[in-house]
Design an enzyme around this catalytic site. Structure first.
Site, PDB file in Angstrom:
ATOM      1  N   GLY A  28       0.582  -0.913  -0.034  1.00 18.21           N
ATOM      2  CA  GLY A  28      -0.009  -0.001   0.044  1.00 18.21           C
ATOM      3  C   GLY A  28       0.875   1.139   0.054  1.00 18.21           C
TER       4      GLY A  28
ATOM      5  N   GLY B  20      -0.353   4.860   0.416  1.00 23.59           N
ATOM      6  CA  GLY B  20      -0.874   5.648   0.687  1.00 23.59           C
ATOM      7  C   GLY B  20      -0.213   6.386   1.551  1.00 23.59           C
ATOM      8  N   LEU B  21      -0.616   7.469   2.616  1.00 21.05           N
ATOM      9  CA  LEU B  21      -0.012   8.217   3.396  1.00 21.05           C
ATOM     10  C   LEU B  21       0.982   7.291   4.154  1.00 21.05           C
ATOM     11  CD1 LEU B  21      -2.322  11.204   4.256  1.00 21.05           C
ATOM     12  CD2 LEU B  21      -0.450  11.454   2.975  1.00 21.05           C
TER      13      LEU B  21
ATOM     14  N   GLY C 143       1.793   4.169   3.860  1.00 19.06           N
ATOM     15  CA  GLY C 143       3.009   3.035   3.328  1.00 19.06           C
ATOM     16  C   GLY C 143       3.777   3.912   2.684  1.00 19.06           C
TER      17      GLY C 143
ATOM     18  N   HIS D 102     -19.740   9.957   7.511  1.00 22.25           N
ATOM     19  CA  HIS D 102     -19.422  11.423   7.623  1.00 22.25           C
ATOM     20  C   HIS D 102     -20.588  12.127   6.892  1.00 22.25           C
ATOM     21  CE1 HIS D 102     -17.525  14.894   6.053  1.00 22.25           C
ATOM     22  NE2 HIS D 102     -16.212  14.231   6.446  1.00 22.25           N
TER      23      HIS D 102
ATOM     24  N   SER E 133     -15.886  18.480   1.597  1.00 24.08           N
ATOM     25  CA  SER E 133     -14.910  18.421   2.821  1.00 24.08           C
ATOM     26  C   SER E 133     -15.745  19.008   3.972  1.00 24.08           C
ATOM     27  CB  SER E 133     -13.806  19.659   2.515  1.00 24.08           C
ATOM     28  OG  SER E 133     -13.101  19.914   3.929  1.00 24.08           O
TER      29      SER E 133
ATOM     30  N   ARG F 253     -18.499  14.490  13.804  1.00 21.79           N
ATOM     31  CA  ARG F 253     -19.081  13.887  12.757  1.00 21.79           C
ATOM     32  C   ARG F 253     -20.245  12.909  13.034  1.00 21.79           C
ATOM     33  NH1 ARG F 253     -13.757  12.622   8.983  1.00 21.79           N
ATOM     34  NH2 ARG F 253     -13.103  14.836   8.567  1.00 21.79           N
TER      35      ARG F 253
ATOM     36  N   HIS G  11     -17.636   6.242   5.564  1.00 17.26           N
ATOM     37  CA  HIS G  11     -16.283   7.033   5.059  1.00 17.26           C
ATOM     38  C   HIS G  11     -14.999   6.517   5.711  1.00 17.26           C
ATOM     39  CE1 HIS G  11     -13.819  10.583   4.188  1.00 17.26           C
ATOM     40  NE2 HIS G  11     -13.613  10.777   5.594  1.00 17.26           N
TER      41      HIS G  11
ATOM     42  N   LEU H 285      -5.272  11.845   8.146  1.00 18.91           N
ATOM     43  CA  LEU H 285      -4.029  12.279   7.577  1.00 18.91           C
ATOM     44  C   LEU H 285      -2.654  12.260   8.776  1.00 18.91           C
ATOM     45  CD1 LEU H 285      -5.171  15.043   5.280  1.00 18.91           C
ATOM     46  CD2 LEU H 285      -5.183  12.615   4.828  1.00 18.91           C
TER      47      LEU H 285
END
Lengths: 254, 641
Positions: B43, B45-46, B48, B269, B287, B333, B404, B444
């Site tokens: 992976g 993404g952020l 990995g 979300h 967002s 949320r 989400h 994130l």
């Protein structure tokens, strides 16, 4: 609404290609273009026919995965729109829609509408980064960036790497992609130390895969993120400057 | 396997010193020895990509496997709003402790104190690191970083890049990794999907993957394996996730013995664009930052027929501001989503399917001017207009809650290692930091904290013991057995040759999940869901149609494998929800609520992480409990009034 799809089918990179015709019936105009493709494909699967391959992932216009020629235009003819954001309300009942993959030697076809864009990764690997090993950064506010610079850097950084610029270019050039990446890093203070090495190595790598730019500007028109060709001018300027700067540095070393 | 003891390995000492104590106590790998180790990361993404970049910089040899055509497509790219850090740049009273406190409280006290504190602690380093990489953050005119506030917080601690923060942070991590690819420290395998973990003598020694272009089944070996494979909210079919997001990697690790923690904790979300018809393939997120300036309301009259801009103030119900005066439109949320659901359930929904609420910018445009709103949210407004054909500068947006982010994931200890030695899970693939609810701008933060700062420190502790051992060769019987299992499963899927597409089963599963395991759950519904999922799974294995062969690029086959896993994972999600007879964060059991209808926790009986052990498909899994201990915060009823 009902539309007819003429879809490019190609089993593999070396296999011959052909168009196949499929009917898309009872399509709602709220549907996205890719959802319409899903429906056609699902019906093909249920009839035992292999669906046409098409890349898509986030479907929010940000991952850059989708990207096909629609009636000869990358992502279709709506300005500033990725394929996944195109909606059927932009088409009319009875329309014939032609779907083809990006065509460029830098993007070999994998199957049907799917191409291999890893040449873009090679360009990034050649220098599309700022060398800052994890943990060695100063406090973020130690390096102020003028707001105007940060904003334009963002405009450049908005590139999603979809490849529409290459597909639109009569020369299959990748100047818009490469220059957007360069502009983002070369404009900000953090990017200055590697600025001229970066531009040389990224441009040289780009030229291994892609054609030359002859200023048609088709790339800008096709870009789903409306990235401007001004960045190409910046890149060219830096590239010329780099020839002098790097030579002087080399001279010093010798 | 029932002799499992969950040892969270939380370090000794006061909260503020745990991470430094851990870093001192964890065994180190000598710099000259790092090049002797191979780490396989799945992976990009952020989590990995940042882990691959950092481990490569440290000197380890990294194999990066991603099913994408380029690592830069990872779904982290779609995150819009921002990333939190406790910088207190705006002098509004923020601190590491306050970020820790807000995150623990926001997660409804179902996460581990030590992990969350560490997350808050390294948050500041993330901002430094990414700003140095050239991430174009929003800036003030003086050139310093700007911040905004985000749902669930009363301080401005969110750093952002317009509405594309995830994109910019991901590109930063990807570029750092690209540098290591060029240097030869990271080997990239794209269009390669991991389909099994290989466990030998009790340790994870590699993975089996399918080359998505050629169908070749390949093995990759290493001293350790890191899963950075994201979340599994696509079990709901309609979610904000990308089309390819799936649960296959974590699920197959679970089937090899990695415990699965809190699988039912899914965040719904509040600000997605409502579904318009059944064919819809996903829900697009808007967002959460929109809630800073947008006001949420529904008409007071269920039969309101006027256009929203023609409805006078007196006929509008700003239900969040009415019910939660202190936080108003910025409640977390889960609270915002449930409050909207109450409105639909009572018949106040808006839009053609009566499934939305208004998010209105008229007041903010009047106060700040259209230019300011355009500056802040222009790209989001444009995206909304593309999808709905409505201009949100003129008429309010319609929004709807959507599955989400999955807070559940593989159980990991403080060092981010699963219950299989040598197998790590980072980012959304693990369960560790968000408890029952994930606050805005914290995903994130966790992905990058794990990848840049936590894993590169903790993995050495395990690797140092492996010094002098070579990775198990990929022609070893353990790999051959894994390859055969994967091949057999693929052959089985193709051989079914039924009548329904994999998408059909995925959609049907999604309907069950959203109805019974969605925003509100109850015992009867969850039992119904379990029976229904089992029925659907049996039907899938009798009637799915996979066209084409394994030996080619075959997207139908890819989907079929993922749907097969969702049909098993979804059952565990329902079982977990059924077990937890309390409400906490995103998990709302209708049987457990306060007199005012808010979520009611049961700390006496459920202050634990539910970690499930796999006993076979359709078999009752075994529940292991990690009791949560709170020494630094007092468990209180969450209140946003």
């Amino acid at each position: 609404m009902d539309v007819t799809l003429k879809v490019w089918r190609q089993d593999g990179p070396e296999a011959p290609g052909r168009f196949e015709t499929y009917e898309a019936t009872d399509i709602s105009d709220h549907m996205s273009f890719l959802e319409m493709c899903d429906i056609v494909n699902e019906k093909l699967v249920e009839r035992g026919i292999e669906p046409f391959s098409i890349d898509s992932d986030c479907r929010e216009g940000i991952c850059g995965m989708c990207g096909i020629m629609i009636n000869g235009h990358p992502h279709g003819d709506q300005l500033g729109t990725a394929t996944c954001q195109l909606h059927m309300r932009k088409f009319k009942d009875g329309d014939e829609i032609v779907l083809e993959p990006w065509k460029a030697t830098g993007f070999p076809v994998i199957r049907d509408l799917v191409v291999d864009r890893s040449s873009f990764d090679r360009i990034i690997e050649a220098g599309g980064y700022i060398t800052v090993p994890t943990g060695s950064a100063p406090d973020a506010n130690m390096v102020p960036v003028p707001k105007a610079v940060a904003d334009i850097a963002f405009d450049a950084a908005a590139c999603i790497g979809c490849g529409a610029c290459v597909a639109a270019c009569p020369n299959s050039a990748a100047q818009l992609f490469t220059s957007a990446k360069l502009a983002q890093l070369n404009m900000v203070p953090q990017g200055q130390p590697e600025r001229y090495d970066r531009v040389v190595s990224m441009v040289d790598t780009m030229e291994e895969f892609f054609g030359s730019c002859t200023n048609h500007g088709e790339c800008e028109a096709a870009c789903p993120k409306s990235i401007t060709i001004d960045f190409i001018a910046m890149m060219n300027k830096d590239y010329i400057k780099a020839k002098f700067k790097n030579r002087r540095l080399l001279g010093q070393k010798a | 396997m029932s002799n499992i003891v969950l040892d969270a390995k939380v370090p000794e000492g006061p909260l503020e010193e745990k991470w430094s104590n851990a870093r001192f106590d964890l065994k180190l790998v000598n710099p000259a020895n790092k090049r002797k180790y191979e780490v396989v990361i799945i992976g990009s993404g952020l989590a990995g990509a940042s882990a691959a970049a950092t481990l490569g910089e440290l000197g380890y040899n990294v194999t990066m496997i991603t099913y994408h055509d380029s690592p830069r497509r990872a779904h982290s790219i779609a995150a819009q709003g921002g990333i939190n850090a406790a910088k207190n740049y705006h002098n509004d009273g923020d601190s590491v402790f306050r970020l820790f406190y807000d995150t623990i409280k926001g997660g409804d006290y179902r996460s581990r104190e030590a992990n969350v504190y560490r997350l808050a602690e390294v948050s500041n380093e993330i901002i430094d690191q990414t700003a140095a990489q050239g991430v174009p953050y929003g800036r003030e005119y003086g050139g310093l970083l700007d911040n905004r506030s985000f749902g669930g917080a009363q301080v401005s601690r969110t750093f952002y890049s317009r509405g594309a923060t995830g994109q910019q942070l991901l590109l930063g991590a990807y570029q750092a990794m690209a540098r290591q690819i060029e240097l030869g420290k990271v080997k990239l395998y794209n269009r390669m999907e991991m389909l099994d973990v290989v466990v030998h003598e009790g340790k994870a020694v590699g993975v089996v993957a399918r080359d998505l272009v050629t169908g070749e089944i390949r093995s990759f070996s290493g001293h350790a394996v890191v899963l950075a494979t994201g979340g599994y909210a696509n079990a709901y079919y309609l979610s904000t996730m990308a089309m390819m997001c799936n649960g296959t990697a974590v699920w197959r690790a679970h089937k090899h013995g990695a415990l699965f923690a809190n699988p039912s904790f899914t965040q719904i979300h509040p600000t997605a664009i409502p579904a318009s018809e059944e064919f819809q393939s996903k829900l697009t997120l808007m967002s959460e930052s929109l809630r800073n300036d947008g006001r949420i309301w529904v008409p007071k009259d269920k039969n309101e027929a006027r256009s929203p801009d023609q409805i006078p103030e007196a006929d509008r119900d700003y239900f969040l501001e009415r019910r939660y005066p202190a936080f108003g439109n910025l409640v977390p949320r889960d609270v915002a989503s449930r409050a909207a659901k109450v409105m639909f359930d009572e018949g106040y929904g808006v839009g053609p399917l009566k499934n939305g609420v208004y998010l209105d910018f008229a007041e903010a445009i009047g106060r700040l001017g259209k230019d300011v709103i355009e500056q802040r949210y222009g790209n989001l407004f444009e995206m909304y207009e593309r999808i709905t054909d409505e201009n949100p500068y003129k008429v309010p947006m319609r929004i709807y809650p959507a599955p989400h982010y999955t807070m559940g994931g593989l159980w990991v200890d403080y060092n981010l290692m699963t219950t299989i030695p040598g197998l790590y899970a980072i980012g959304e693939a693990n369960f560790s930091d968000h408890g029952g609810n994930r606050l805005g701008a914290s995903a994130l933060m966790q992905g990058l904290a794990d990848g840049y700062f936590v894993l590169p420190n903790t993995i050495g502790d395990y690797l140092s013991d492996q010094l002098g051992t070579d990775p198990v060769p990929t022609d070893h019987a353990a790999f051959k057995a894994g390859e055969k299992a994967v091949k057999d499963q693929i052959d089985e899927l193709i051989a079914i040759n039924g009548t329904r597409s994999p998408d059909y089963f995925h959609r049907e599963l999604g309907k069950v999940m959203i109805a019974e395991v969605g925003m509100a759950r109850n015992e009867e519904g969850l039992k119904r869901a379990i029976a229904e999922i089992r029925r659907l799974r049996a039907e899938f294995h009798k009637d799915v149609k996979v066209t084409g062969t394994n030996e080619s690029f075959n997207q139908t086959l890819e989907k079929a494998g993922r749907v097969a896993d969702f049909l098993e994972l979804a059952e565990l999600m329902a079982i977990d929800a059924l077990n937890r007879r309390e409400s906490c964060g995103g998990h709302f059991r209708e049987e457990s609520r306060t007199p005012e209808g808010e979520a009611l926790r049961d700390d006496e009986n459920y202050a634990y992480v539910a970690a499930w052990e796999f006993n076979g498909v359709g078999e009752e899994p075994t529940l292991h409990k990690e009791q949560l201990v709170f020494e630094n915060v007092e468990l209180a009823q969450r209140s946003y009034k």
